[in-house]
Design a protein around this motif. Structure first.
Motif, PDB file in Angstrom:
ATOM      1  N   THR A 178      43.977  76.128  -7.376  1.00  0.00           N
ATOM      2  CA  THR A 178      43.790  75.564  -6.034  1.00  0.00           C
ATOM      3  C   THR A 178      43.796  74.059  -6.181  1.00  0.00           C
ATOM      4  N   VAL A 200      43.501  70.389  -3.607  1.00  0.00           N
ATOM      5  CA  VAL A 200      43.335  69.830  -2.271  1.00  0.00           C
ATOM      6  C   VAL A 200      43.973  68.449  -2.272  1.00  0.00           C
ATOM      7  N   ALA A 206      45.066  64.637   2.212  1.00  0.00           N
ATOM      8  CA  ALA A 206      44.790  64.899   3.625  1.00  0.00           C
ATOM      9  C   ALA A 206      43.784  66.044   3.795  1.00  0.00           C
ATOM     10  N   GLY A 207      43.266  66.544   2.665  1.00  0.00           N
ATOM     11  CA  GLY A 207      42.279  67.623   2.734  1.00  0.00           C
ATOM     12  C   GLY A 207      42.885  68.996   2.879  1.00  0.00           C
ATOM     13  N   VAL A 208      44.195  69.126   2.652  1.00  0.00           N
ATOM     14  CA  VAL A 208      44.858  70.418   2.784  1.00  0.00           C
ATOM     15  C   VAL A 208      44.859  71.121   1.427  1.00  0.00           C
ATOM     16  N   SER A 209      44.399  72.381   1.429  1.00  0.00           N
ATOM     17  CA  SER A 209      44.351  73.108   0.169  1.00  0.00           C
ATOM     18  C   SER A 209      45.590  73.982   0.017  1.00  0.00           C
ATOM     19  N   SER A 210      46.051  74.082  -1.214  1.00  0.00           N
ATOM     20  CA  SER A 210      47.189  74.947  -1.501  1.00  0.00           C
ATOM     21  C   SER A 210      46.964  75.555  -2.874  1.00  0.00           C
ATOM     22  N   MET A 211      47.717  76.602  -3.169  1.00  0.00           N
ATOM     23  CA  MET A 211      47.575  77.250  -4.468  1.00  0.00           C
ATOM     24  C   MET A 211      48.938  77.320  -5.120  1.00  0.00           C
ATOM     25  N   PRO A 252      35.399  78.226  -8.838  1.00  0.00           N
ATOM     26  CA  PRO A 252      35.778  78.101  -7.428  1.00  0.00           C
ATOM     27  C   PRO A 252      36.313  76.723  -7.068  1.00  0.00           C
ATOM     28  N   GLY A 253      37.420  76.731  -6.335  1.00  0.00           N
ATOM     29  CA  GLY A 253      38.028  75.474  -5.931  1.00  0.00           C
ATOM     30  C   GLY A 253      39.029  74.945  -6.927  1.00  0.00           C
ATOM     31  N   GLY A 254      39.195  75.648  -8.043  1.00  0.00           N
ATOM     32  CA  GLY A 254      40.126  75.155  -9.066  1.00  0.00           C
ATOM     33  C   GLY A 254      40.953  76.289  -9.621  1.00  0.00           C
ATOM     34  N   HIS A 279      41.741  79.876 -11.131  1.00  0.00           N
ATOM     35  CA  HIS A 279      41.142  81.199 -10.944  1.00  0.00           C
ATOM     36  C   HIS A 279      42.217  82.245 -11.189  1.00  0.00           C
TER      37      HIS A 279
END
Lengths: 170, 201
Positions: free
Chosen positions: A102, A104, A107-112, A130-132, A134
């Motif tokens: 993951t 971010v 612009a604060g947009v998360s993508s995988m 979490p957030g990285g 996984h």
């Protein structure tokens, strides 16, 4: 000379700005490096293999009802002297499982994005959290409850695979 | 040659002046209200199929999170974080309305959405809607989402989306956003402020 300086100042400044903007993605990447984690002593069944890789803190986030996707997190510590490369993960009873990261953006947009291989240099640990990084698990053939154990196989390049157990936590 | 000096300095002053005004927070109230009206005007739907909109939650501040159910990492993590932060508010949690808005109506419509959000908190309402409504809503809040390409075998797809929390006041005006990384206590602090602001009016 003074006149010439001012003529080229806007272009100088513009170039400087453009150059510094290219550094931003690199800086953003820098900040994303996962923290070094020491293998915990209480984890359920750490694997001591001849390849000197230890897996610890393996857990699965309890999937909410209706969710087809499950995330597995863990830490791999390489206390050996050679590079370890994680090339695949298999989860018992799952249709497929892949390593993802993951991120971010500014612009604060998360993508995988899928990661095909993860380097764990000697003396370092890589943390899937979490957030990285996984493991994204799809099509698990059973319903998970808190406290269940999920079997996970970690495959490496030129090393034997590691079998571990991840505990389901909320 | 002197003109180039003049224009560079003048241009810099314009840019600097604009930035200073923006930084000082001078914004036209009509803009915020117009955005709020745009926000409230989008027709969404609840998990039970009933139409809903942000306007239905007037009178209370709201905390909004965008995401989708097939998201393995960010969305469950953010929802779990929101749940913990709501817990921190104690009894005050009923003074703010938490909303989870799925930007993936293709897969998330129906009671599954309610089951999903209620897993994290009984008071979290799950909403979704047509693509137009979602685009209007996210645009009004300064958020973004984008459906990725479908996998040829499984038909599955990933969705890129804003991972921030959006705090709206009781009139649906955007008053704060919280971008990742989500620090412990940060959202609770913003929510408490929004609740206090409401009670002072």
């Amino acid at each position: 000379m003074k006149n010439g300086y001012f003529k080229s100042f806007p272009s100088c400044f513009g170039t400087m700005l453009a150059l510094s903007l290219t550094a931003v993605p690199c800086l953003a990447r820098e900040g994303k490096a996962p923290p070094l984690k020491v293998a915990s002593k209480q984890d359920p069944g750490p694997s001591h293999s001849p390849s000197k890789l230890q897996v610890s803190d393996a857990w699965v986030r309890l999937p909410p009802p209706g969710s087809q996707m499950v995330a597995v997190y863990l830490t791999i510590t390489n206390s050996g002297s050679t590079l370890a490369q994680l090339t695949g993960v298999q989860v018992d009873g799952a249709m497929s499982s892949d390593l993802h990261e993951t991120s971010v953006d500014q612009a604060g947009v998360s993508s995988m994005r899928m990661i095909s291989s993860l380097d764990i240099p000697p003396g370092e640990a890589k943390s899937l959290s979490p957030g990285g990084l996984h493991v994204m698990v799809m099509g698990l053939n059973r319903h998970l409850r808190e406290g269940d154990q999920l079997g996970v196989s970690l495959h490496f390049k030129d090393r034997p695979a590691l079998q571990i157990s991840a505990v389901v936590k909320p | 040659m002197r003109w180039s000096v003049f224009f560079t300095v003048f241009g810099f002053l314009i840019i600097f002046g604009y930035a200073a005004v923006k930084w000082a927070g001078f914004s036209y109230t009509p803009n915020i209200d117009a955005q709020a009206r745009l926000l409230e005007g989008q027709t969404l739907e609840r998990g039970d199929g009933q139409p809903a909109s942000i306007a239905a939650f007037q009178g209370r501040p709201k905390v909004v999170l965008f995401g989708y159910m097939s998201c393995p990492d960010v969305c469950p993590t953010s929802l779990a974080y929101m749940a913990r932060e709501l817990d921190q508010l104690g009894a005050d949690r009923h003074l703010i309305q938490p909303l989870f808005i799925s930007v993936d109506p293709g897969r998330d419509r129906g009671s599954r959405l309610t089951d999903y959000t209620q897993h994290f908190g009984k008071d979290i309402v799950g909403l979704t809607g047509d693509e137009d409504a979602l685009k209007g809503l996210t645009k009004a809040m300064g958020a973004f989402f984008e459906l990725g390409p479908k996998d040829a075998d499984s038909g599955g797809y990933l969705v890129n989306h804003s991972a921030s929390f959006y705090i709206l006041d009781q009139e649906s005006r955007l008053i704060a956003t919280l971008a990742p990384p989500h620090e412990k206590g940060a959202l609770a602090g913003l929510m408490a402020k929004a609740i206090r602001a409401r009670s002072s009016i």
